[in-house]
Scaffold this motif. Structure first.
Motif, PDB file in Angstrom:
ATOM      1  N   LYS A  18       0.838  -1.212   0.000  1.00 48.17           N
ATOM      2  CA  LYS A  18       0.000   0.000   0.000  1.00 48.17           C
ATOM      3  C   LYS A  18       0.865   1.251   0.000  1.00 48.17           C
ATOM      4  CE  LYS A  18      -4.195  -1.858   2.085  1.00 48.17           C
ATOM      5  NZ  LYS A  18      -5.128  -1.777   3.217  1.00 48.17           N
ATOM      6  N   GLU A  19       1.931   1.223   0.771  1.00 50.98           N
ATOM      7  CA  GLU A  19       2.822   2.389   0.879  1.00 50.98           C
ATOM      8  C   GLU A  19       3.481   2.723  -0.453  1.00 50.98           C
ATOM      9  OE1 GLU A  19       4.574   5.581   2.744  1.00 50.98           O
ATOM     10  OE2 GLU A  19       3.122   4.227   3.645  1.00 50.98           O
ATOM     11  N   ILE A  20       3.875   1.720  -1.215  1.00 44.47           N
ATOM     12  CA  ILE A  20       4.576   1.987  -2.474  1.00 44.47           C
ATOM     13  C   ILE A  20       3.658   1.994  -3.696  1.00 44.47           C
ATOM     14  CG2 ILE A  20       6.781   1.180  -1.560  1.00 44.47           C
ATOM     15  CD1 ILE A  20       6.415  -1.431  -3.088  1.00 44.47           C
ATOM     16  N   GLY A  21       2.360   1.792  -3.470  1.00 40.83           N
ATOM     17  CA  GLY A  21       1.383   1.952  -4.547  1.00 40.83           C
ATOM     18  C   GLY A  21       1.055   0.704  -5.350  1.00 40.83           C
ATOM     19  N   ILE A  22       1.502  -0.465  -4.901  1.00 43.85           N
ATOM     20  CA  ILE A  22       1.130  -1.705  -5.588  1.00 43.85           C
ATOM     21  C   ILE A  22      -0.334  -2.023  -5.318  1.00 43.85           C
ATOM     22  CG2 ILE A  22       1.514  -4.204  -5.690  1.00 43.85           C
ATOM     23  CD1 ILE A  22       4.475  -3.624  -5.133  1.00 43.85           C
ATOM     24  N   LEU A  23      -0.773  -1.786  -4.089  1.00 45.88           N
ATOM     25  CA  LEU A  23      -2.176  -1.972  -3.707  1.00 45.88           C
ATOM     26  C   LEU A  23      -2.795  -0.625  -3.409  1.00 45.88           C
ATOM     27  CD1 LEU A  23      -1.926  -4.931  -1.148  1.00 45.88           C
ATOM     28  CD2 LEU A  23      -2.685  -5.057  -3.523  1.00 45.88           C
ATOM     29  N   GLU A  24      -4.069  -0.486  -3.755  1.00 48.02           N
ATOM     30  CA  GLU A  24      -4.800   0.727  -3.382  1.00 48.02           C
ATOM     31  C   GLU A  24      -5.114   0.665  -1.898  1.00 48.02           C
ATOM     32  OE1 GLU A  24      -8.198   1.190  -5.858  1.00 48.02           O
ATOM     33  OE2 GLU A  24      -7.023   1.103  -7.701  1.00 48.02           O
ATOM     34  N   LYS A  25      -5.262   1.798  -1.273  1.00 48.10           N
ATOM     35  CA  LYS A  25      -5.496   1.876   0.179  1.00 48.10           C
ATOM     36  C   LYS A  25      -6.745   1.108   0.608  1.00 48.10           C
ATOM     37  CE  LYS A  25      -2.017   4.663   0.947  1.00 48.10           C
ATOM     38  NZ  LYS A  25      -0.776   4.176   1.460  1.00 48.10           N
ATOM     39  N   ASN A  26      -7.772   1.068  -0.223  1.00 49.30           N
ATOM     40  CA  ASN A  26      -9.039   0.421   0.147  1.00 49.30           C
ATOM     41  C   ASN A  26      -9.300  -0.868  -0.632  1.00 49.30           C
ATOM     42  OD1 ASN A  26      -9.446   1.604  -2.330  1.00 49.30           O
ATOM     43  ND2 ASN A  26     -11.407   2.515  -1.815  1.00 49.30           N
ATOM     44  N   CYS A  27      -8.239  -1.538  -1.085  1.00 49.34           N
ATOM     45  CA  CYS A  27      -8.416  -2.753  -1.887  1.00 49.34           C
ATOM     46  C   CYS A  27      -8.942  -3.913  -1.040  1.00 49.34           C
ATOM     47  CB  CYS A  27      -7.109  -3.150  -2.554  1.00 49.34           C
ATOM     48  SG  CYS A  27      -5.909  -3.845  -1.434  1.00 49.34           S
ATOM     49  N   ASP A  28      -9.484  -4.906  -1.715  1.00 49.52           N
ATOM     50  CA  ASP A  28      -9.963  -6.118  -1.059  1.00 49.52           C
ATOM     51  C   ASP A  28      -8.778  -7.049  -0.854  1.00 49.52           C
ATOM     52  OD1 ASP A  28     -11.386  -8.293  -0.099  1.00 49.52           O
ATOM     53  OD2 ASP A  28     -12.109  -8.896  -2.081  1.00 49.52           O
ATOM     54  N   ILE A  29      -8.301  -7.135   0.377  1.00 47.33           N
ATOM     55  CA  ILE A  29      -7.117  -7.929   0.700  1.00 47.33           C
ATOM     56  C   ILE A  29      -7.333  -9.405   0.355  1.00 47.33           C
ATOM     57  CG2 ILE A  29      -5.560  -8.670   2.565  1.00 47.33           C
ATOM     58  CD1 ILE A  29      -5.359  -5.689   1.718  1.00 47.33           C
ATOM     59  N   LYS A  30      -8.529  -9.936   0.592  1.00 46.32           N
ATOM     60  CA  LYS A  30      -8.798 -11.361   0.343  1.00 46.32           C
ATOM     61  C   LYS A  30      -8.615 -11.749  -1.115  1.00 46.32           C
ATOM     62  CE  LYS A  30     -11.776 -12.218   4.279  1.00 46.32           C
ATOM     63  NZ  LYS A  30     -13.022 -12.768   4.752  1.00 46.32           N
ATOM     64  N   SER A  31      -8.781 -10.819  -2.021  1.00 49.02           N
ATOM     65  CA  SER A  31      -8.627 -11.152  -3.440  1.00 49.02           C
ATOM     66  C   SER A  31      -7.339 -10.588  -4.038  1.00 49.02           C
ATOM     67  CB  SER A  31      -9.833 -10.647  -4.236  1.00 49.02           C
ATOM     68  OG  SER A  31      -9.865  -9.238  -4.239  1.00 49.02           O
ATOM     69  N   SER A  32      -6.505  -9.956  -3.212  1.00 48.37           N
ATOM     70  CA  SER A  32      -5.283  -9.341  -3.721  1.00 48.37           C
ATOM     71  C   SER A  32      -4.001  -9.794  -3.047  1.00 48.37           C
ATOM     72  CB  SER A  32      -5.377  -7.816  -3.578  1.00 48.37           C
ATOM     73  OG  SER A  32      -6.452  -7.307  -4.313  1.00 48.37           O
ATOM     74  N   VAL A  33      -4.113 -10.381  -1.846  1.00 49.01           N
ATOM     75  CA  VAL A  33      -2.925 -10.775  -1.088  1.00 49.01           C
ATOM     76  C   VAL A  33      -3.079 -12.222  -0.644  1.00 49.01           C
ATOM     77  CG1 VAL A  33      -1.444 -10.244   0.886  1.00 49.01           C
ATOM     78  CG2 VAL A  33      -2.687  -8.390  -0.251  1.00 49.01           C
ATOM     79  N   PHE A  34      -2.078 -13.043  -0.950  1.00 48.96           N
ATOM     80  CA  PHE A  34      -2.129 -14.458  -0.610  1.00 48.96           C
ATOM     81  C   PHE A  34      -0.807 -14.883   0.006  1.00 48.96           C
ATOM     82  CE2 PHE A  34      -4.540 -13.668  -4.488  1.00 48.96           C
ATOM     83  CZ  PHE A  34      -5.786 -14.116  -4.131  1.00 48.96           C
ATOM     84  N   THR A  35      -0.857 -15.761   0.995  1.00 53.01           N
ATOM     85  CA  THR A  35       0.382 -16.369   1.475  1.00 53.01           C
ATOM     86  C   THR A  35       0.722 -17.522   0.543  1.00 53.01           C
ATOM     87  OG1 THR A  35      -0.710 -17.989   2.903  1.00 53.01           O
ATOM     88  CG2 THR A  35      -0.184 -15.834   3.896  1.00 53.01           C
ATOM     89  N   GLY A  36       1.957 -17.976   0.629  1.00 51.92           N
ATOM     90  CA  GLY A  36       2.361 -19.113  -0.178  1.00 51.92           C
ATOM     91  C   GLY A  36       1.502 -20.331   0.100  1.00 51.92           C
ATOM     92  N   ALA A  37       1.195 -20.566   1.395  1.00 51.88           N
ATOM     93  CA  ALA A  37       0.371 -21.713   1.776  1.00 51.88           C
ATOM     94  C   ALA A  37      -1.051 -21.578   1.233  1.00 51.88           C
ATOM     95  CB  ALA A  37       0.342 -21.866   3.293  1.00 51.88           C
ATOM     96  N   GLU A  38      -1.622 -20.383   1.311  1.00 52.95           N
ATOM     97  CA  GLU A  38      -2.972 -20.165   0.773  1.00 52.95           C
ATOM     98  C   GLU A  38      -2.987 -20.447  -0.732  1.00 52.95           C
ATOM     99  OE1 GLU A  38      -4.515 -16.642   3.810  1.00 52.95           O
ATOM    100  OE2 GLU A  38      -3.568 -16.086   1.920  1.00 52.95           O
ATOM    101  N   PHE A  39      -1.964 -19.954  -1.419  1.00 53.29           N
ATOM    102  CA  PHE A  39      -1.882 -20.147  -2.864  1.00 53.29           C
ATOM    103  C   PHE A  39      -1.756 -21.630  -3.212  1.00 53.29           C
ATOM    104  CE2 PHE A  39       0.425 -20.235  -6.931  1.00 53.29           C
ATOM    105  CZ  PHE A  39      -0.428 -19.465  -7.693  1.00 53.29           C
ATOM    106  N   GLU A  40      -0.911 -22.348  -2.496  1.00 54.11           N
ATOM    107  CA  GLU A  40      -0.716 -23.777  -2.756  1.00 54.11           C
ATOM    108  C   GLU A  40      -1.988 -24.587  -2.521  1.00 54.11           C
ATOM    109  OE1 GLU A  40       1.857 -25.604  -4.022  1.00 54.11           O
ATOM    110  OE2 GLU A  40       2.713 -23.645  -4.508  1.00 54.11           O
ATOM    111  N   ASN A  41      -2.822 -24.157  -1.588  1.00 59.28           N
ATOM    112  CA  ASN A  41      -4.044 -24.889  -1.257  1.00 59.28           C
ATOM    113  C   ASN A  41      -5.225 -24.543  -2.160  1.00 59.28           C
ATOM    114  OD1 ASN A  41      -2.972 -26.437   0.861  1.00 59.28           O
ATOM    115  ND2 ASN A  41      -3.184 -24.718   2.271  1.00 59.28           N
ATOM    116  N   MET A  42      -5.054 -23.589  -3.056  1.00 56.52           N
ATOM    117  CA  MET A  42      -6.132 -23.203  -3.974  1.00 56.52           C
ATOM    118  C   MET A  42      -6.256 -24.230  -5.097  1.00 56.52           C
ATOM    119  SD  MET A  42      -5.419 -19.239  -4.789  1.00 56.52           S
ATOM    120  CE  MET A  42      -5.736 -17.942  -3.662  1.00 56.52           C
TER     121      MET A  42
END
Length: 64
Positions: A18-42
């Protein structure tokens, strides 16, 4: 489009993104940020969606 991949915690990665502008301040974290484990389990389709399009901009706690 910029994707951030880091070993940092999900919270730290989100704050930095958010600080460097990759994510918008009010973005939906659940659909924009994933841990490696979350990604592997998808399901494969969800993984494709996470790395394509507008979703999946930050991947945290990722191991090599």
């Amino acid at each position: 489009r910029v994707i951030m991949i880091t070993g940092d915690s999900k919270e730290t990665a989100t704050a930095v993104a958010k600080e460097i502008g990759i994510l918008e301040k009010n973005c939906d974290i659940k659909s924009s940020v994933f841990t490696g484990a979350e990604f592997e389990n998808m399901p494969e389709l969800a993984r494709s969606e996470a790395v394509g399009g507008l979703k999946g901009k930050v991947f945290a706690r990722v191991e090599p």
